[in-house]
Each structure stands twice: as C-alpha cells, then as structure tokens.
Design a protein around this motif. Structure first.
Motif, PDB file in Angstrom:
ATOM      1  N   PRO A  45       0.805  -1.222   0.000  1.00 11.78           N
ATOM      2  CA  PRO A  45       0.000   0.000   0.000  1.00 11.78           C
ATOM      3  C   PRO A  45       0.838   1.271   0.000  1.00 11.78           C
ATOM      4  CG  PRO A  45      -0.735  -1.548   1.690  1.00 11.78           C
ATOM      5  CD  PRO A  45       0.590  -2.014   1.207  1.00 11.78           C
ATOM      6  N   ASP A  46       2.092   1.187   0.445  1.00 14.68           N
ATOM      7  CA  ASP A  46       2.922   2.371   0.597  1.00 14.68           C
ATOM      8  C   ASP A  46       3.914   2.572  -0.544  1.00 14.68           C
ATOM      9  OD1 ASP A  46       1.722   2.957   3.034  1.00 14.68           O
ATOM     10  OD2 ASP A  46       3.079   1.628   4.124  1.00 14.68           O
ATOM     11  N   PHE A  47       3.798   1.750  -1.590  1.00 13.39           N
ATOM     12  CA  PHE A  47       4.710   1.926  -2.711  1.00 13.39           C
ATOM     13  C   PHE A  47       4.411   3.251  -3.407  1.00 13.39           C
ATOM     14  CE2 PHE A  47       7.725  -1.189  -3.399  1.00 13.39           C
ATOM     15  CZ  PHE A  47       7.245  -2.442  -3.095  1.00 13.39           C
ATOM     16  N   PRO A  48       5.351   4.192  -3.378  1.00 15.82           N
ATOM     17  CA  PRO A  48       5.103   5.474  -4.042  1.00 15.82           C
ATOM     18  C   PRO A  48       5.377   5.391  -5.533  1.00 15.82           C
ATOM     19  CG  PRO A  48       7.244   5.525  -2.982  1.00 15.82           C
ATOM     20  CD  PRO A  48       6.645   4.179  -2.676  1.00 15.82           C
ATOM     21  N   SER A  49       4.854   6.350  -6.242  1.00 16.23           N
ATOM     22  CA  SER A  49       5.069   6.376  -7.688  1.00 16.23           C
ATOM     23  C   SER A  49       6.527   6.617  -8.040  1.00 16.23           C
ATOM     24  CB  SER A  49       4.197   7.470  -8.320  1.00 16.23           C
ATOM     25  OG  SER A  49       4.508   8.734  -7.734  1.00 16.23           O
ATOM     26  N   SER A  50       7.339   7.094  -7.056  1.00 15.30           N
ATOM     27  CA  SER A  50       8.757   7.341  -7.321  1.00 15.30           C
ATOM     28  C   SER A  50       9.529   6.050  -7.578  1.00 15.30           C
ATOM     29  CB  SER A  50       9.397   8.090  -6.148  1.00 15.30           C
ATOM     30  OG  SER A  50       9.295   7.341  -4.951  1.00 15.30           O
ATOM     31  N   LEU A  51       8.914   4.892  -7.279  1.00 12.88           N
ATOM     32  CA  LEU A  51       9.574   3.606  -7.511  1.00 12.88           C
ATOM     33  C   LEU A  51       9.130   2.963  -8.821  1.00 12.88           C
ATOM     34  CD1 LEU A  51       9.497   2.025  -3.943  1.00 12.88           C
ATOM     35  CD2 LEU A  51      11.310   3.302  -5.046  1.00 12.88           C
ATOM     36  N   GLN A  52       8.600   3.759  -9.706  1.00  8.05           N
ATOM     37  CA  GLN A  52       8.056   3.205 -10.940  1.00  8.05           C
ATOM     38  C   GLN A  52       9.127   2.658 -11.867  1.00  8.05           C
ATOM     39  OE1 GLN A  52       6.500   6.231 -13.660  1.00  8.05           O
ATOM     40  NE2 GLN A  52       7.433   7.818 -12.390  1.00  8.05           N
ATOM     41  N   TYR A  53      10.424   2.966 -11.602  1.00  8.04           N
ATOM     42  CA  TYR A  53      11.486   2.499 -12.487  1.00  8.04           C
ATOM     43  C   TYR A  53      12.093   1.178 -12.042  1.00  8.04           C
ATOM     44  CZ  TYR A  53      11.183   7.244 -14.288  1.00  8.04           C
ATOM     45  OH  TYR A  53      10.730   8.412 -14.832  1.00  8.04           O
ATOM     46  N   VAL A  54      11.588   0.585 -10.967  1.00 11.89           N
ATOM     47  CA  VAL A  54      12.112  -0.688 -10.477  1.00 11.89           C
ATOM     48  C   VAL A  54      11.927  -1.766 -11.540  1.00 11.89           C
ATOM     49  CG1 VAL A  54      11.802  -2.517  -8.771  1.00 11.89           C
ATOM     50  CG2 VAL A  54      11.774  -0.134  -8.050  1.00 11.89           C
ATOM     51  N   GLU A  55      13.023  -2.503 -11.815  1.00 16.60           N
ATOM     52  CA  GLU A  55      12.981  -3.571 -12.806  1.00 16.60           C
ATOM     53  C   GLU A  55      12.987  -4.955 -12.168  1.00 16.60           C
ATOM     54  OE1 GLU A  55      16.198  -2.968 -15.469  1.00 16.60           O
ATOM     55  OE2 GLU A  55      15.469  -1.036 -16.223  1.00 16.60           O
ATOM     56  N   ALA A  56      13.560  -5.072 -10.965  1.00 14.13           N
ATOM     57  CA  ALA A  56      13.611  -6.354 -10.259  1.00 14.13           C
ATOM     58  C   ALA A  56      13.175  -6.121  -8.814  1.00 14.13           C
ATOM     59  CB  ALA A  56      15.009  -6.946 -10.304  1.00 14.13           C
ATOM     60  N   LEU A  57      12.134  -6.812  -8.388  1.00 12.51           N
ATOM     61  CA  LEU A  57      11.563  -6.629  -7.052  1.00 12.51           C
ATOM     62  C   LEU A  57      11.484  -7.977  -6.347  1.00 12.51           C
ATOM     63  CD1 LEU A  57      10.064  -4.978  -4.864  1.00 12.51           C
ATOM     64  CD2 LEU A  57       7.956  -5.368  -6.160  1.00 12.51           C
ATOM     65  N   THR A  58      12.045  -8.034  -5.128  1.00 12.17           N
ATOM     66  CA  THR A  58      11.968  -9.233  -4.293  1.00 12.17           C
ATOM     67  C   THR A  58      11.379  -8.844  -2.947  1.00 12.17           C
ATOM     68  OG1 THR A  58      13.903 -10.249  -5.345  1.00 12.17           O
ATOM     69  CG2 THR A  58      13.271 -11.076  -3.174  1.00 12.17           C
ATOM     70  N   ILE A  59      10.301  -9.515  -2.562  1.00 12.42           N
ATOM     71  CA  ILE A  59       9.665  -9.267  -1.277  1.00 12.42           C
ATOM     72  C   ILE A  59       9.580 -10.589  -0.526  1.00 12.42           C
ATOM     73  CG2 ILE A  59       7.607  -8.434  -0.085  1.00 12.42           C
ATOM     74  CD1 ILE A  59       6.996  -6.652  -2.358  1.00 12.42           C
ATOM     75  N   CYS A  60      10.134 -10.611   0.697  1.00  9.89           N
ATOM     76  CA  CYS A  60      10.136 -11.822   1.523  1.00  9.89           C
ATOM     77  C   CYS A  60       9.369 -11.529   2.811  1.00  9.89           C
ATOM     78  CB  CYS A  60      11.553 -12.264   1.856  1.00  9.89           C
ATOM     79  SG  CYS A  60      12.604 -12.509   0.403  1.00  9.89           S
ATOM     80  N   SER A  61       8.427 -12.394   3.144  1.00 12.72           N
ATOM     81  CA  SER A  61       7.635 -12.202   4.356  1.00 12.72           C
ATOM     82  C   SER A  61       7.420 -13.551   5.017  1.00 12.72           C
ATOM     83  CB  SER A  61       6.286 -11.563   4.019  1.00 12.72           C
ATOM     84  OG  SER A  61       5.483 -11.465   5.178  1.00 12.72           O
ATOM     85  N   SER A  62       7.899 -13.673   6.250  1.00 15.24           N
ATOM     86  CA  SER A  62       7.786 -14.950   6.951  1.00 15.24           C
ATOM     87  C   SER A  62       6.464 -15.097   7.687  1.00 15.24           C
ATOM     88  CB  SER A  62       8.935 -15.097   7.958  1.00 15.24           C
ATOM     89  OG  SER A  62       8.933 -14.022   8.879  1.00 15.24           O
ATOM     90  N   HIS A  63       5.723 -13.994   7.901  1.00 15.60           N
ATOM     91  CA  HIS A  63       4.444 -14.050   8.623  1.00 15.60           C
ATOM     92  C   HIS A  63       3.444 -13.149   7.916  1.00 15.60           C
ATOM     93  CE1 HIS A  63       7.319 -15.421  11.686  1.00 15.60           C
ATOM     94  NE2 HIS A  63       6.324 -16.076  12.214  1.00 15.60           N
ATOM     95  N   GLU A  64       2.889 -13.647   6.826  1.00 12.10           N
ATOM     96  CA  GLU A  64       1.891 -12.880   6.091  1.00 12.10           C
ATOM     97  C   GLU A  64       0.510 -13.334   6.548  1.00 12.10           C
ATOM     98  OE1 GLU A  64       1.495  -9.620   3.968  1.00 12.10           O
ATOM     99  OE2 GLU A  64       3.422 -10.637   4.238  1.00 12.10           O
ATOM    100  N   MET A  65      -0.200 -12.448   7.231  1.00 11.12           N
ATOM    101  CA  MET A  65      -1.463 -12.832   7.872  1.00 11.12           C
ATOM    102  C   MET A  65      -2.683 -12.376   7.090  1.00 11.12           C
ATOM    103  SD  MET A  65      -0.040 -14.447  10.246  1.00 11.12           S
ATOM    104  CE  MET A  65      -1.498 -14.958  11.170  1.00 11.12           C
ATOM    105  N   ILE A  66      -2.554 -11.369   6.219  1.00 10.63           N
ATOM    106  CA  ILE A  66      -3.698 -10.887   5.459  1.00 10.63           C
ATOM    107  C   ILE A  66      -3.389 -10.980   3.976  1.00 10.63           C
ATOM    108  CG2 ILE A  66      -4.407  -9.324   7.308  1.00 10.63           C
ATOM    109  CD1 ILE A  66      -3.209  -7.030   5.734  1.00 10.63           C
ATOM    110  N   ASP A  67      -4.448 -10.950   3.154  1.00 10.56           N
ATOM    111  CA  ASP A  67      -4.272 -11.059   1.708  1.00 10.56           C
ATOM    112  C   ASP A  67      -3.489  -9.870   1.165  1.00 10.56           C
ATOM    113  OD1 ASP A  67      -5.724 -13.330   1.909  1.00 10.56           O
ATOM    114  OD2 ASP A  67      -7.583 -12.506   1.101  1.00 10.56           O
ATOM    115  N   THR A  68      -2.817 -10.102   0.026  1.00 10.76           N
ATOM    116  CA  THR A  68      -2.066  -9.033  -0.625  1.00 10.76           C
ATOM    117  C   THR A  68      -3.023  -7.964  -1.128  1.00 10.76           C
ATOM    118  OG1 THR A  68      -0.395 -10.621  -1.324  1.00 10.76           O
ATOM    119  CG2 THR A  68      -0.451  -8.505  -2.475  1.00 10.76           C
ATOM    120  N   PRO A  69      -2.844  -6.706  -0.697  1.00  6.48           N
ATOM    121  CA  PRO A  69      -3.764  -5.646  -1.130  1.00  6.48           C
ATOM    122  C   PRO A  69      -3.511  -5.242  -2.573  1.00  6.48           C
ATOM    123  CG  PRO A  69      -2.000  -4.726   0.194  1.00  6.48           C
ATOM    124  CD  PRO A  69      -1.807  -6.211   0.215  1.00  6.48           C
ATOM    125  N   VAL A  70      -4.460  -4.494  -3.128  1.00  8.94           N
ATOM    126  CA  VAL A  70      -4.314  -3.975  -4.485  1.00  8.94           C
ATOM    127  C   VAL A  70      -3.278  -2.867  -4.479  1.00  8.94           C
ATOM    128  CG1 VAL A  70      -5.494  -2.831  -6.392  1.00  8.94           C
ATOM    129  CG2 VAL A  70      -6.686  -4.570  -5.043  1.00  8.94           C
TER     130      VAL A  70
END
Length: 448
Positions: free
Chosen positions: A248-273
């Motif tokens: 939810p907090d991804f700003p538009s300033s990160l629009q140039y990211v080409e490779a994204l890795t997200i690791c979460s060991s305790h994901e309790m809620i669904d991935t938001p839009v």
C-alpha cells in the motif's frame, strides 16, 4: 651443490620480491596454522608471533591492501594496534579486519590511522566485530565501498563517517544493532548500492537519489519513507508482514524498479491492491515461506501484482511451509476452481513456484496464470524445498536431505493436484517442469 646454489638464488629472489609486495593477507590458512593443534590462547600467540616476524622483515614499502582475518582474536595477546600503525600508511587502498567476539568485547578500531594522507587514499573498508570511537574530522575522499558487520557504531557516528565520504558507491551494514536511525545524505551522488541486513533499525531515510540497488532484511518492520525521486532498479525487502506492509505504501517514485523481491515470513492478510503501476518491472520474486502461515491467506490475491506490472516477464513464488494448513483441493469433490476473468498477463514468460502444495487457492492461482498468459513459455512447479544442494546428486554424502513425514504427504498431494488440475490446462507450447522428491531416497506412494 649446483641444485643448492639454484635454490638459494631462487629463495633470495623470492625474498626480495616478497618484501616489496604491496598486498598482505593474514589468516590462519595463509599462515599454515591448524586450529586443532592447540588451544585458543596458544593459537593467538602463534598468530601474533608470525605476523610480528613478517612485518619486522618487510622493507619500508607502501602497502596497498591489508587483510587480517582471525577468529581467535585476543586483545591481551594480539598486537593489532601496532600492526595497523605500521602498515596503514599513505597509499593504502583496501583494509579488511575480520575478527570475532569470543571474549565478549569489540576491538576498538583506531580511526586515527586513517587521518591525513592515509585516509585520502583508502578506497575499501571492511570491518567486523569492531567498535567505533569518534570519527569526527575524518575525510575519506576516495572511499568507494564500506562494509560493516557486527560493528558497535551509533547512527550519529555512522552519519559522521558518511558525511565526508563523497565517493561512496556501495554501503553494506549487517548486524549493526546500535543504529536505530539510518540517514543516507543527499550529497552521496555516487552511491548506487545500499544493503542493510539484520540491523535493529526503526527508520531509514534515503536522500541520495542515484541509488539503483537497495536491499533490506530485518526481523521487524522498519519505517521507510521513499518520497524522493529515487532511480531504483533493484529492490529487496524482507521482514515479517512485508507484502501487506510494503504494497500500500509503494510510491510512484519507484516506478522504475525492474527487479523486485519481497520476503515475508508471517503474512497474515491477503495481498492488497497496489495503488500504482510498475511499468518497468520485469522480475518479481515473492517469498512467503514460513514456519507459521495463516491458513486463510488467499494466494490469488497475488494477482494484484501482475495487474500492476504490465512488463513482467519472470515470476518466482516461494510458498514452502513446514506444515500445510490451507484448504486442500485433494479429496474435495464438491467445490469448483474459482475463475478471475478480466485479468491478462501477456508479457509473462517464466513462472516458478517453490513448495507447491495442494492448497486450493494456490492451484487456482496456477490455473489462472496458465489460462490468462498467452506469452507463457515455461512453468516450473517444485514440490520440494527448492534447494538443489539438498539432493543426492549434489550432496557430498550422496544422499538427499530427508524430508519429514508431513512434508512427504503434502508433496504427494501436490503432485496429485498437478496431474488432476494443472496438466490438462497446460498448452502444448508451454514447457511444464514438475520437480518432485528423489524417488531413490524417498517413497512416493500415491495418495489414497
């Protein structure tokens, strides 16, 4: 006599060459020491004696590289201060000091050795298990790479060091737990890579705008205001709840990211839009492997990532669990697979799912990708842990790392779910790779 004369000539030539050599590397291996031959105190004394002898017999030539790797450091025996005073002279370019804290204390690194001309030439500093004294007044104008591991340093001390290091290109911090706030100043215009691993940080403020590679791994969430116009191309974020926190907090300033890795060991809620589009994102890795995982998490919520990434080409999802708690599709003959129309992913070419199981929402996500991705070339479904070195073909023992009973039961169910629901939907032009536990080391009897 002729052979002896030749050996003497070679020895003298080698001695003259060695005495003038600009690179010094001291470690137990380099000095031919065996840690099994004596106790730790004697190891420290022998190491100190050898290094003292070597430095005493060197000519007064400038050193460019100094590396000291010694895990049995003892401040009562080792003459580290004296070594640094002798070797760290104007012209030195690389300095590596890797110690240990077996005595429970840090080595107090004397920054005074890098004052004046010595600090002007240093390009690379790598310190571990050291403590910082005041760095005020230091100007490391040539320093391009800084690596600190388990270093007793505060945020203010690090800030003072960074303030006068204008040429920095890469900074790596690991296990530096006295830093609560990390500030990367605006004037570090050459800084391209920032890596922060396992530090007890609460806040990271990045003002340097030319960072293209940022990696953060921690045990708790961290405040990360990314309001500046960063030029990030590679972003790695790893901490509990990272997916639901970051998206939810991804700003538009990160629009140039080409490779994204997200690791979460305790994901309790669904991935938001996701609120914005990532038009340049080509590689996405989502690691949800965990010991404890919410059985209500809907894997299909990851589709929001695909919708926000029209240029996505490679997707890697790790859903490995010690025990699968989700609703299984195996044995469920009453419900149907959900369909999610209106989503097209026409750039996606390669998909890999590690820890594939019979979780119903995971099977639904896999079928959705197959049915809505016309560009798909390769689909890999791995029902193992996903580590090649665990197999008998690469393990030095010649045997696989054995999988426990619950995991093997779920692996069999995952294979059954692939045969029943996935394989019939795979087009002929898509290569399907199914990775299963080694049949030589494991029993893969069908699920009853």
């Amino acid at each position: 006599m002729r052979d002896a004369a030749r050996a003497a000539c070679v020895s003298n030539a080698f001695q003259r060459f060695w005495r003038c050599h600009p690179n010094l590397a001291f470690s137990m291996k380099a000095l031919g020491m065996d840690k099994r031959s004596c106790g730790e105190d004697e190891i420290a004394r022998n190491f100190t004696s050898k290094v003292d002898h070597i430095l005493k017999n060197r000519l007064c030539m400038a050193i460019k590289t100094l590396e000291i790797v010694f895990r049995y450091y003892n401040d009562q025996v080792c003459n580290l201060d004296s070594w640094l005073q002798t070797v760290v002279t104007p012209g030195i370019e690389e300095l590596t000091i890797q110690l240990s804290r077996k005595s429970g204390r840090y080595y107090n690194f004397p920054w005074s050795v890098l004052a004046n001309e010595s600090g002007s030439s240093i390009r690379y500093i790598n310190l571990s298990c050291c403590a910082f004294s005041s760095t005020a007044g230091l100007c490391l104008k040539s320093l391009s790479r800084l690596e600190l591991c388990d270093v007793d340093i505060t945020g203010d001390q690090l800030g003072s060091l960074l303030h006068n290091s204008f040429a920095l290109q890469r900074v790596r911090l690991r296990l530096c737990n006295n830093i609560s706030c990390l500030k990367i100043p605006f004037h570090l215009r050459q800084l391209g890579c920032l890596e922060v691993f396992d530090c007890s940080l609460q806040l990271i403020e990045i003002e340097a705008q030319n960072i293209s590679n940022f990696q953060f791994r921690g045990h708790t969430q961290v405040q990360l205001p990314l309001g500046v116009a960063l030029q990030l191309k590679k972003l790695v974020m790893s901490f509990p709840g990272a997916v639901s926190y970051v998206c939810p907090d991804f700003p538009s300033s990160l629009q140039y990211v080409e490779a994204l890795t997200i690791c979460s060991s305790h994901e309790m809620i669904d991935t938001p839009v996701l609120p914005s589009k990532f038009f340049h994102l080509k590689y996405l890795s989502v690691d949800l492997s965990a010991v404890a995982f919410s059985p209500t998490y809907d894997y299909c919520s990851l589709i929001s990532f695909f919708d926000a990434s029209p240029s996505l080409e490679t997707l890697v999802v790790n859903v490995l669990q010690v025990k699968m708690l989700h609703e299984s599709i195996v044995g469920d003959n009453t419900s149907h697979l959900r369909e999610m129309p209106g989503h097209r992913h026409d750039g996606l070419k390669t998909v890999k799912i590690i820890g594939f199981s019979s979780a119903k929402s995971l099977v639904e996500l896999t079928c959705h990708i197959i049915e809505n991705t016309t560009s798909l070339e390769c689909l890999t479904l791995d029902t193992t842990r996903g580590h090649p070195w665990d197999s008998c073909s690469s393990n030095y023992t010649g045997k696989c790392l054995l999988l426990h009973g619950d995991f093997m039961v779920e692996a069999r169910k995952g294979l059954l779910a692939i045969r029943t629901y996935v394989e019939p939907k795979v087009p002929s032009g898509v290569k399907l790779n199914v990775v299963e536990p080694c049949r030589r080391c494991h029993s893969l009897e069908p699920v009853s």
